[in-house]
Write a protein that holds these residues in place. Structure first.
Motif, PDB file in Angstrom:
ATOM      1  N   LEU A  94      33.292  33.349  30.007  1.00 12.36           N
ATOM      2  CA  LEU A  94      34.148  33.937  31.037  1.00 12.36           C
ATOM      3  C   LEU A  94      33.347  34.937  31.859  1.00 12.36           C
ATOM      4  CD1 LEU A  94      37.030  34.335  32.208  1.00 12.36           C
ATOM      5  CD2 LEU A  94      37.282  36.194  30.551  1.00 12.36           C
ATOM      6  N   GLY A  95      33.372  34.754  33.166  1.00 12.65           N
ATOM      7  CA  GLY A  95      32.721  35.691  34.076  1.00 12.65           C
ATOM      8  C   GLY A  95      33.758  36.564  34.755  1.00 12.65           C
ATOM      9  N   ILE A  96      33.416  37.817  34.950  1.00 12.52           N
ATOM     10  CA  ILE A  96      34.294  38.774  35.627  1.00 12.52           C
ATOM     11  C   ILE A  96      33.583  39.253  36.891  1.00 12.52           C
ATOM     12  CG2 ILE A  96      35.466  41.016  35.458  1.00 12.52           C
ATOM     13  CD1 ILE A  96      36.601  38.909  33.548  1.00 12.52           C
ATOM     14  N   MET A  97      34.304  39.188  38.013  1.00 12.31           N
ATOM     15  CA  MET A  97      33.743  39.664  39.273  1.00 12.31           C
ATOM     16  C   MET A  97      34.421  40.983  39.638  1.00 12.31           C
ATOM     17  SD  MET A  97      32.713  37.586  42.726  1.00 12.31           S
ATOM     18  CE  MET A  97      34.097  36.526  42.730  1.00 12.31           C
ATOM     19  N   THR A  98      33.601  41.995  39.901  1.00 10.07           N
ATOM     20  CA  THR A  98      34.081  43.311  40.316  1.00 10.07           C
ATOM     21  C   THR A  98      33.228  43.774  41.491  1.00 10.07           C
ATOM     22  OG1 THR A  98      32.603  44.429  38.753  1.00 10.07           O
ATOM     23  CG2 THR A  98      34.823  43.929  37.968  1.00 10.07           C
ATOM     24  N   LYS A  99      33.531  44.945  41.996  1.00 10.05           N
ATOM     25  CA  LYS A  99      32.739  45.509  43.089  1.00 10.05           C
ATOM     26  C   LYS A  99      31.664  46.429  42.527  1.00 10.05           C
ATOM     27  CE  LYS A  99      36.154  45.109  46.699  1.00 10.05           C
ATOM     28  NZ  LYS A  99      36.935  45.770  47.746  1.00 10.05           N
ATOM     29  N   ASN A 100      30.491  46.389  43.158  1.00  5.53           N
ATOM     30  CA  ASN A 100      29.408  47.282  42.762  1.00  5.53           C
ATOM     31  C   ASN A 100      29.566  48.633  43.455  1.00  5.53           C
ATOM     32  OD1 ASN A 100      28.409  47.006  45.389  1.00  5.53           O
ATOM     33  ND2 ASN A 100      26.726  45.655  44.797  1.00  5.53           N
ATOM     34  N   GLU A 101      28.595  49.517  43.279  1.00  3.80           N
ATOM     35  CA  GLU A 101      28.678  50.865  43.863  1.00  3.80           C
ATOM     36  C   GLU A 101      28.720  50.856  45.383  1.00  3.80           C
ATOM     37  OE1 GLU A 101      24.471  49.723  43.071  1.00  3.80           O
ATOM     38  OE2 GLU A 101      26.216  49.869  41.782  1.00  3.80           O
ATOM     39  N   ASN A 102      28.303  49.742  46.006  1.00  3.12           N
ATOM     40  CA  ASN A 102      28.354  49.621  47.465  1.00  3.12           C
ATOM     41  C   ASN A 102      29.609  48.889  47.939  1.00  3.12           C
ATOM     42  OD1 ASN A 102      25.813  50.870  47.787  1.00  3.12           O
ATOM     43  ND2 ASN A 102      24.807  48.935  47.297  1.00  3.12           N
ATOM     44  N   GLY A 103      30.525  48.596  47.012  1.00  2.00           N
ATOM     45  CA  GLY A 103      31.758  47.921  47.371  1.00  2.00           C
ATOM     46  C   GLY A 103      31.627  46.411  47.526  1.00  2.00           C
ATOM     47  N   LYS A 104      30.503  45.847  47.122  1.00  2.00           N
ATOM     48  CA  LYS A 104      30.266  44.405  47.234  1.00  2.00           C
ATOM     49  C   LYS A 104      30.649  43.717  45.932  1.00  2.00           C
ATOM     50  CE  LYS A 104      28.428  44.596  51.320  1.00  2.00           C
ATOM     51  NZ  LYS A 104      29.117  44.029  52.459  1.00  2.00           N
ATOM     52  N   LEU A 105      31.317  42.569  46.061  1.00  2.00           N
ATOM     53  CA  LEU A 105      31.682  41.799  44.880  1.00  2.00           C
ATOM     54  C   LEU A 105      30.450  41.190  44.231  1.00  2.00           C
ATOM     55  CD1 LEU A 105      34.887  39.945  46.112  1.00  2.00           C
ATOM     56  CD2 LEU A 105      34.757  41.686  44.316  1.00  2.00           C
ATOM     57  N   PHE A 106      30.437  41.199  42.892  1.00  2.00           N
ATOM     58  CA  PHE A 106      29.381  40.531  42.145  1.00  2.00           C
ATOM     59  C   PHE A 106      29.919  40.172  40.762  1.00  2.00           C
ATOM     60  CE2 PHE A 106      29.040  44.563  40.154  1.00  2.00           C
ATOM     61  CZ  PHE A 106      28.128  44.538  39.110  1.00  2.00           C
ATOM     62  N   VAL A 107      29.291  39.197  40.126  1.00  3.13           N
ATOM     63  CA  VAL A 107      29.676  38.845  38.764  1.00  3.13           C
ATOM     64  C   VAL A 107      29.047  39.907  37.873  1.00  3.13           C
ATOM     65  CG1 VAL A 107      29.621  37.106  36.940  1.00  3.13           C
ATOM     66  CG2 VAL A 107      29.796  36.394  39.331  1.00  3.13           C
ATOM     67  N   SER A 108      29.880  40.840  37.443  1.00  2.00           N
ATOM     68  CA  SER A 108      29.376  42.016  36.736  1.00  2.00           C
ATOM     69  C   SER A 108      29.232  41.799  35.238  1.00  2.00           C
ATOM     70  CB  SER A 108      30.293  43.209  36.996  1.00  2.00           C
ATOM     71  OG  SER A 108      31.623  42.905  36.600  1.00  2.00           O
ATOM     72  N   LYS A 109      29.999  40.853  34.689  1.00  2.00           N
ATOM     73  CA  LYS A 109      29.952  40.651  33.245  1.00  2.00           C
ATOM     74  C   LYS A 109      30.256  39.198  32.926  1.00  2.00           C
ATOM     75  CE  LYS A 109      31.814  42.586  28.945  1.00  2.00           C
ATOM     76  NZ  LYS A 109      32.715  43.616  28.400  1.00  2.00           N
ATOM     77  N   VAL A 110      29.507  38.656  31.991  1.00  2.00           N
ATOM     78  CA  VAL A 110      29.781  37.330  31.448  1.00  2.00           C
ATOM     79  C   VAL A 110      29.903  37.486  29.940  1.00  2.00           C
ATOM     80  CG1 VAL A 110      28.880  34.996  31.072  1.00  2.00           C
ATOM     81  CG2 VAL A 110      28.615  36.089  33.318  1.00  2.00           C
ATOM     82  N   THR A 111      31.031  37.047  29.404  1.00  2.00           N
ATOM     83  CA  THR A 111      31.239  37.072  27.964  1.00  2.00           C
ATOM     84  C   THR A 111      31.137  35.647  27.445  1.00  2.00           C
ATOM     85  OG1 THR A 111      32.658  39.019  28.105  1.00  2.00           O
ATOM     86  CG2 THR A 111      32.822  37.694  26.098  1.00  2.00           C
ATOM     87  N   LEU A 112      30.229  35.446  26.514  1.00  2.00           N
ATOM     88  CA  LEU A 112      30.062  34.169  25.857  1.00  2.00           C
ATOM     89  C   LEU A 112      30.897  34.202  24.582  1.00  2.00           C
ATOM     90  CD1 LEU A 112      26.174  33.865  26.209  1.00  2.00           C
ATOM     91  CD2 LEU A 112      27.955  33.132  27.816  1.00  2.00           C
ATOM     92  N   ASP A 113      31.616  33.147  24.298  1.00  2.00           N
ATOM     93  CA  ASP A 113      32.488  33.108  23.123  1.00  2.00           C
ATOM     94  C   ASP A 113      32.277  31.787  22.389  1.00  2.00           C
ATOM     95  OD1 ASP A 113      34.375  33.860  21.270  1.00  2.00           O
ATOM     96  OD2 ASP A 113      36.091  33.468  22.578  1.00  2.00           O
ATOM     97  N   PRO A 114      31.089  31.618  21.797  1.00  2.00           N
ATOM     98  CA  PRO A 114      30.774  30.332  21.185  1.00  2.00           C
ATOM     99  C   PRO A 114      31.446  30.108  19.839  1.00  2.00           C
ATOM    100  CG  PRO A 114      28.924  31.825  20.952  1.00  2.00           C
ATOM    101  CD  PRO A 114      29.959  32.541  21.773  1.00  2.00           C
ATOM    102  N   ALA A 115      31.838  28.860  19.622  1.00  2.00           N
ATOM    103  CA  ALA A 115      32.279  28.379  18.307  1.00  2.00           C
ATOM    104  C   ALA A 115      31.195  27.415  17.844  1.00  2.00           C
ATOM    105  CB  ALA A 115      33.621  27.660  18.424  1.00  2.00           C
ATOM    106  N   ILE A 116      30.641  27.672  16.670  1.00  2.00           N
ATOM    107  CA  ILE A 116      29.504  26.902  16.186  1.00  2.00           C
ATOM    108  C   ILE A 116      29.814  26.390  14.792  1.00  2.00           C
ATOM    109  CG2 ILE A 116      27.016  26.932  15.721  1.00  2.00           C
ATOM    110  CD1 ILE A 116      26.994  29.557  17.478  1.00  2.00           C
TER     111      ILE A 116
END
Length: 158
Positions: A94-116
């Motif tokens: 799951l990727g989360i898009m938020t604004k950076n310190e300049n107000g620009k959107l970016f994918v700030s976090k990716v959470t990997l949730d593997p089942a192995i």
């Protein structure tokens, strides 16, 4: 030694689209070596339907998938070198898009949730699995190429 990776991204204006009114399709294709072509589009959360396509991969999804795929491939390599047998690996990244310190959107976090799933007599401990995830993150080419925070669910980082 440098390695090169290419993709051909192709978009064509539709016959009934004026373009300058900003009402044009964002649908396009991504073509890769080996002949695979994938439909691409802006995300419907960024560009409203019908100007975007729900049935196509958007750049943000591809970014999350690239991180997840690289991590998985690196993890599998590490597990094989340690003589663990992996039968199944599925990651609901799951990727989360938020604004950076300049107000620009970016994918700030990716959470990997593997089942192995592992098989065989040699089964890794939870700590060995966590260590393999940490090493996979450290060695993943894509993770080393981005500023995005990447975490594996349930694995504390060091």
């Amino acid at each position: 030694m440098a390695h090169e990776y290419g993709a051909t991204i192709r978009w064509t204006r539709g016959e009934d689209e004026s373009f300058s009114d900003n009402r044009y399709s964002r649908g396009h294709t991504w073509s890769f070596d080996g002949g695979v072509t994938v439909p691409g589009s802006a995300s419907p959360s960024v560009v409203s339907l019908p100007l975007s396509r729900e049935d196509a991969v958007d750049p943000e999804e591809a970014f999350v998938a690239a991180i997840s795929s690289c991590h998985m491939l690196t993890f599998l390599s590490i597990a094989a070198k340690k003589r663990f047998v992996v039968d199944f690996y599925e990651d609901k990244a799951l990727g989360i898009m938020t604004k950076n310190e300049n107000g620009k959107l970016f994918v700030s976090k990716v959470t990997l949730d593997p089942a192995i799933e592992f098989s065989g007599d040699k089964q890794p401990t939870p700590e060995q699995i966590a260590d393999m995830h940490r090493l996979a993150h450290k060695e993943c080419f894509i993770a080393n190429s981005v500023l995005t925070e990447i975490v594996v669910a349930g694995i504390p980082s060091h």
